[in-house]
Design a protein around this motif. Structure first.
Motif, short mmCIF file in Angstrom:
data_model
loop_
_atom_site.label_atom_id
_atom_site.label_comp_id
_atom_site.label_asym_id
_atom_site.label_seq_id
_atom_site.Cartn_x
_atom_site.Cartn_y
_atom_site.Cartn_z
N ASN A 857 0.83 -1.22 0.00
CA ASN A 857 0.00 0.00 0.00
C ASN A 857 0.85 1.25 0.00
O ASN A 857 0.42 2.30 -0.49
N SER A 858 2.09 1.17 0.52
CA SER A 858 2.97 2.34 0.59
C SER A 858 3.54 2.74 -0.76
O SER A 858 4.19 3.78 -0.88
N ILE A 859 3.31 1.94 -1.78
CA ILE A 859 3.86 2.26 -3.11
C ILE A 859 3.30 3.58 -3.62
O ILE A 859 3.94 4.29 -4.41
N GLN A 860 2.12 3.96 -3.12
CA GLN A 860 1.50 5.21 -3.57
C GLN A 860 2.25 6.42 -3.06
O GLN A 860 2.11 7.52 -3.61
N TYR A 861 3.04 6.22 -1.94
CA TYR A 861 3.78 7.36 -1.39
C TYR A 861 5.18 7.50 -1.97
O TYR A 861 5.89 8.45 -1.65
N MET A 862 5.63 6.57 -2.83
CA MET A 862 6.96 6.67 -3.46
C MET A 862 6.89 7.63 -4.63
O MET A 862 5.99 7.54 -5.47
N LYS A 863 7.85 8.54 -4.65
CA LYS A 863 7.87 9.50 -5.76
C LYS A 863 8.36 8.84 -7.04
O LYS A 863 7.80 9.07 -8.11
N LYS A 864 9.42 8.06 -6.95
CA LYS A 864 9.92 7.30 -8.10
C LYS A 864 10.83 6.21 -7.60
O LYS A 864 11.28 6.23 -6.45
N ILE A 865 11.14 5.29 -8.48
CA ILE A 865 11.94 4.13 -8.11
C ILE A 865 12.69 3.64 -9.34
O ILE A 865 12.22 3.78 -10.47
N ASN A 866 13.90 3.17 -9.13
CA ASN A 866 14.68 2.55 -10.21
C ASN A 866 15.03 1.13 -9.80
O ASN A 866 14.53 0.61 -8.79
N ASP A 894 3.28 -14.58 2.37
CA ASP A 894 2.69 -13.30 1.96
C ASP A 894 3.77 -12.28 1.61
O ASP A 894 3.56 -11.42 0.74
N LEU A 895 4.91 -12.37 2.25
CA LEU A 895 6.01 -11.46 1.92
C LEU A 895 6.63 -11.82 0.58
O LEU A 895 7.13 -10.94 -0.15
N ASP A 896 6.63 -13.11 0.20
CA ASP A 896 7.04 -13.48 -1.16
C ASP A 896 6.09 -12.85 -2.18
O ASP A 896 6.51 -12.37 -3.25
N HIS A 897 4.82 -12.85 -1.82
CA HIS A 897 3.82 -12.24 -2.70
C HIS A 897 4.10 -10.74 -2.87
O HIS A 897 4.00 -10.20 -3.99
N ALA A 898 4.47 -10.05 -1.78
CA ALA A 898 4.79 -8.62 -1.86
C ALA A 898 6.07 -8.39 -2.65
O ALA A 898 6.18 -7.42 -3.44
N ARG A 899 7.06 -9.26 -2.43
CA ARG A 899 8.31 -9.09 -3.19
C ARG A 899 8.07 -9.28 -4.68
O ARG A 899 8.60 -8.53 -5.51
N GLN A 900 7.25 -10.25 -5.04
CA GLN A 900 6.92 -10.43 -6.47
C GLN A 900 6.16 -9.23 -7.02
O GLN A 900 6.28 -8.88 -8.20
N TYR A 901 5.39 -8.59 -6.15
CA TYR A 901 4.66 -7.38 -6.58
C TYR A 901 5.65 -6.28 -6.97
O TYR A 901 5.49 -5.63 -8.02
N TYR A 902 6.66 -6.06 -6.14
CA TYR A 902 7.65 -5.02 -6.47
C TYR A 902 8.52 -5.43 -7.65
O TYR A 902 9.02 -4.59 -8.40
N TYR A 923 -3.06 -9.64 -8.20
CA TYR A 923 -3.21 -8.54 -7.25
C TYR A 923 -4.50 -7.81 -7.55
O TYR A 923 -5.19 -8.08 -8.55
N THR A 924 -4.84 -6.87 -6.72
CA THR A 924 -6.08 -6.12 -6.90
C THR A 924 -5.89 -5.07 -7.97
O THR A 924 -4.76 -4.71 -8.36
N PHE A 925 -7.01 -4.56 -8.46
CA PHE A 925 -6.97 -3.52 -9.48
C PHE A 925 -6.28 -2.28 -8.95
O PHE A 925 -5.50 -1.63 -9.67
N GLN A 926 -6.52 -1.93 -7.66
CA GLN A 926 -5.88 -0.76 -7.08
C GLN A 926 -4.37 -0.95 -7.01
O GLN A 926 -3.60 0.00 -7.26
N GLU A 927 -3.92 -2.15 -6.67
CA GLU A 927 -2.49 -2.41 -6.60
C GLU A 927 -1.85 -2.32 -7.99
O GLU A 927 -0.74 -1.75 -8.14
N TYR A 928 -2.51 -2.84 -9.00
CA TYR A 928 -1.98 -2.69 -10.37
C TYR A 928 -1.96 -1.23 -10.78
O TYR A 928 -1.03 -0.76 -11.45
#
Length: 968
Positions: A857-866, A894-902, A923-928
């Protein structure tokens, strides 16, 4: 007589028949004209005569000896009659001659007759004198064998003869004085013997079994009730109409009842009934005191080598049971004496020869006996219950417990600082004036005991400090209350109190209500107050003195030995164990003093209320981190105006499978329909994460100091939870064992361990138990939430403050992630020692899912990422996964799931959309959506129109896939 008449009539009748028969023959022969007929008749007559002659010869032959004897006897009798006639004729002649001679010597015969009468009188008087001389010796022998009735009759008759027939014999003057003196002294001997039969014989038959016996005394009491004591039947069954007789060939003491009747009869002969009644009445109190002294001395001698200091009240119970046994015997013997005295009064007028009949007013009655018994028992109780020393410092117990139904959430609402209670500097109820006034009032209400409480009587009873069977204490009432009440009921039934209450019952009631209850309340309050004082002091300022170990939290936890004794495997607060110990004592008092069960239950409820308030205060001090009463986030819901929000959240958390399994571990059965599937577990975990994220994440800022930073406080909360849960379970078992007086049946009351109590107080008790149970659950929920708030506290800055677009590949995880791992490890070490395994599992279970949800959920607060930032985030997730795996001992997938998300950030968004179309959504539509937005923020060259096109394409693809439809 009728048979004799028949015998006299039969010979005459036979003679008439014979003569009639002969006349008939003569008429036949004379009137018959035919010769042949006469010849026939002659032949018949001759034949008959021949037969009769033959029969007569036979009879004479058979009875020849008898006929001979009769003839001889007749001759002898006839000769004797003739001789007797001759003798009688001679006697007549002799008497006639004597009569003639006596008329000639009349004066001389009269003189000789008078001399004979005088001689006979002198012989009789000499015999009486000889008998009187032997009276002292005979009296000594009779008194030695305790044949008092014969002895009394002997001395009374001897004195009567000396005062009447032998009054003029000067030689008997000294003997007369001696016998009169012995007669006057004999009634004292009889009264002493009566007292001996009443009191000395009252000693317990199995006196050697006094120490340590319990059931034996009860069986002896039952036997006493049936037989009247020592084999003496109850006076109501005795027969008093019969004349009292004494058997010189038997031991009179073998039958105590008959022996007492003999003694009373002897006193009546001496005309000393009034003096005897007065003497018996005067001796009642000293003799009862002597019984107590003898019994106390025997118990002391019997237990001198095995005196148990921890069980001294048992010796007092033995003392009371045995003196009650003996007092019952004394009362029965007095009934026997009184029945005999009344018999004497009833029959005395009929037998009165001289003197004034006995008046009933001169006697005593059973009310006097029981009054003296009550007085002596009260004196004994005053000494052993330490009334004189404790009445000066009386404490008043709470009269009732009436607490309105309270909502537990009110204890977590914001409150003004409590004002310190104003304590009185001093009171006047212990002043000399107040004590003397109270003593005067008490004495005026009690019965008149005269000089009962004098020091001389105390010495007579043997109640000196070195001769008492146990140490005086108000708590001695617990061991003796039931047998004491049973004895009081016997007294009230015996004397039929007009107001229904005896003086001894009034004393016991006054002692329990005005002294014992207040003393118990003060003792319990002091014990609990000292146990909770340091606890509250520590909670208010745990850093008061870091160098002083007295304020360390472990100081408030029981040691391992106590844990083993209590049967628990986790630490408990010392204050909780102290409260439970005091309440256990109150529960035992409910059993020992069943008549005051409501008062002790009121004390229990008041103690629970005070300790509940103390625990709530301690809880508020723990979760409060600022002087402005600001609370940590995990307790903020209790502070919110909309309390239902907090409760609804709490119930949402309680619906999780970890909470359900926790209830199973606490003894609650889990229905088969309550078992969640893997999909339901994931949905519930997701719902919990969404609630927490929606309340704890915002774009405005980070969590500041709204967490519990000291892990020792976490341990304290865990200790509070374990302690209150253990305590509430024990109190719940206690409340379940109670029954309301209004609804309890006789069978339920008999089967219950405790007496029936007030329904209102019982309801208050169950509400208080529910409060403790709720607070224990809230403490566990607080730990559950606090661990998750810590995750937010450390993980939110990971996305909002860290740089994930740097040119250098940083090989170390984020510093906040390291702090989180360290914090989780510290909490694990503390909580694992303080919580049971299933509760520990409840605290850390599904934590990986929450961490994954926070970081995703915190991905929305990241300005950018490389790519370097993606690697760093994956390292963060891996570090947390390793730590959680060590804590929960299970791989946090569940943390493997989050790592795959990033890791999807490595791929172009169009390829991600293609993967969704081919393989379905993971993942959910909001996460995508946030993933695509971060990609565009990380590539400034992409235009907003391209973002809109990709978002539209994502939406079209996502909601056409099966997984997407499901997610939507």
């Amino acid at each position: 007589m009728e048979n004799n008449g028949e015998k006299n009539v039969k010979p005459a009748a036979k003679g008439r028949e014979t003569s009639e028969f002969l006349m008939a023959i003569v008429r036949t022969l004379s009137t018959s004209a035919d010769f042949e007929q006469r010849e026939k008749e002659k032949a018949r007559i001759e034949k008959t005569f021949t037969q009769s002659d033959k029969k007569l010869v036979e009879l004479v032959s058979e009875n020849y000896q008898d006929l001979t004897q009769i003839t001889q006897d007749f001759s002898t009798i006839s000769k004797s009659v003739n001789d007797a006639r001759e003798k009688i004729k001679k006697i007549k002649d002799d008497l006639s001659s004597c009569k003639t001679l006596l008329h000639c010597k009349r004066d001389e015969l009269r003189r000789l007759w008078i001399e004979g009468v005088e001689q006979k009188t002198m012989v009789a008087m000499l015999e009486q004198i000889e008998q009187i001389k032997e009276v002292p010796t005979k009296l000594d022998n009779l008194l030695l064998k305790k044949h008092y009735l014969h002895g009394t009759e002997l001395v009374v008759n001897a004195v009567a003869k000396l005062e009447n027939q032998l009054a003029g014999v000067e030689a008997l003057r000294d003997l007369k004085a001696e016998l009169i003196t012995r007669k006057e002294q004999l009634h004292e001997v009889l009264i002493e013997e009566l007292n001996k039969q009443i009191y000395i014989k009252a000693q317990t038959p199995n006196f050697s079994s006094l120490p340590g016996k319990k059931t034996g005394s009860l069986s002896k009491q039952d036997t006493l009730k049936r037989k009247g004591g020592n084999g003496v039947p109850p006076p109501e069954r005795m027969e008093f109409g019969k004349e009292v007789k004494e058997d010189l060939n038997s031991n009179p003491e073998d039958d105590p009842t008959h022996f007492i009747a003999i003694l009373v009869e002897s006193l009546y002969m001496l005309r000393k009934i009034p003096e005897a009644a007065e003497g018996l009445k005067i001796r009642i109190q000293p003799e009862l005191s002597a019984i107590i002294a003898r019994t106390s001395q025997y118990i002391l001698e019997s237990t001198s080598n095995q005196m148990d200091a921890s069980n001294q009240s048992q010796y007092l119970l033995d003392l009371l049971e045995n003196i009650f046994y003996q007092f019952r015997f004394v009362a029965n013997m007095h009934k026997v004496v009184l029945r005999n005295l009344h018999r004497i009064i009833t029959t005395g007028d009929q037998r009165e020869v001289s003197g004034v009949p006995v008046r009933q007013e001169c006697l005593y009655d059973m009310t006097d006996v029981w009054s003296k018994i009550q007085a002596v028992v009260e004196l004994l109780l005053r000494e052993y219950l330490d009334v004189e020393n404790t009445s000066a410092s009386r404490q008043r117990a709470p009269t009732s417990f009436d607490e309105p139904s309270t909502d537990i959430n009110s204890f977590f609402a914001k409150k003004r600082p409590a004002k310190p209670k104003k304590m009185a500097l001093f009171r006047f109820d212990a002043s000399i004036h107040a004590i003397s006034t109270n003593s005067y009032v008490d004495d005026s209400r009690a019965f008149d005991t005269g000089d009962l409480f004098s020091s001389s009587l105390l010495a007579e009873m043997g109640l000196e400090k070195n001769q008492m069977v146990c140490k005086p204490s108000v708590y001695n009432i617990t061991a003796i209350f039931k047998p004491l009440e049973a004895f009081i009921r016997e007294i009230e039934d015996a004397i039929a109190c007009q107001d229904g209450t005896s003086s001894l019952q009034a004393f016991v009631t006054d002692f329990v209500q005005n002294i014992f209850l207040g003393h118990v309340h003060y003792t319990v309050s002091t014990s609990i107050g000292s146990a909770t004082k340091d606890l509250i002091r520590y909670y208010k300022n745990p850093q008061m003195d870091e160098e002083d170990e007295s304020f360390d939290a472990l100081r408030h936890v029981v040691d391992h030995k106590t844990q083993k004794e209590l049967g628990v495997n986790r630490p408990l607060l010392t204050s909780t164990v102290t409260v439970d110990k005091n309440l256990q004592e109150l529960r035992e008092l409910m059993q020992d003093l069943p008549d005051y069960a409501d008062q002790f239950l009121n004390m229990i409820c008041n103690t629970l209320k005070e300790y509940r308030d103390t625990c709530h205060s301690a809880y508020r001090e723990i979760v409060q981190y600022d002087s402005d009463e600001r609370r940590v986030i995990s307790a903020m819901w209790a502070k919110d105006e909309d309390i239902s929000r907090f409760l609804s959240f709490s119930y949402e958390v309680r619906s999780l499978p970890s909470w359900r399994s926790l209830q199973v571990s606490q003894g609650q059965e889990l229905a088969s329909e309550d078992v969640c599937s893997e999909e339901e577990i994931k949905a519930l975990n997701s719902k919990e994460a969404q609630i927490l994220i929606s309340n704890l994440t915002s774009s405005d800022g980070l969590i500041q100091q709204e967490i519990i930073t000291d892990v020792t406080q976490m341990r304290t909360i865990a200790n509070v939870h374990e302690s209150l849960e253990w305590f509430s379970n024990r109190m719940k078992d206690f409340s379940n064992g109670l029954s309301a007086r209004s609804t309890a049946t006789a069978a339920e009351s008999a089967a219950s361990e405790y007496p029936p109590v007030s329904e209102k107080t019982l309801g208050s008790l169950r509400n208080l138990v529910k409060d403790f149970q709720d607070l224990a659950e809230i403490c566990l929920l607080l730990l559950h939430l606090e661990v998750r708030v810590h995750c937010f506290y450390f993980l939110l800055p990971v996305a909002k403050q860290s740089n994930y677009a740097g040119p250098i590949d940083d090989l170390d995880p984020d510093s906040n992630v390291l702090k989180l791992n360290k914090d989780l490890t510290s909490m694990e070490e503390v909580l694992q020692q303080s919580l049971q395994p299933k509760k520990f599992k409840y605290i850390f279970e599904s934590l990986g899912f929450l961490v994954a949800s926070i970081l995703m959920n915190s991905i929305q607060y990241m300005k950018k990422i490389n790519e370097n930032g993606i690697k760093k985030m994956c390292r963060n997730l891996f570090a947390i996964q390793q730590n959680l795996t060590n804590i929960t001992m299970s791989r946090e997938s569940d943390l493997d799931h989050a790592r795959q998300y990033y890791e999807l950030l490595y791929i172009n968004p169009d390829d991600v959309i293609t993967m969704i179309a081919e393989k379905g959504s993971q993942y959910t539509f909001q996460e995508y959506t946030e993933l695509v937005k971060l990609h565009h923020r990380s590539h400034p060259a992409l235009s907003p129109s391209q973002l809109e096109q990709r978002m539209q394409k994502l939406k079209d693809v996502f909601f056409k896939t099966p997984n997407g439809e499901c997610d939507s």
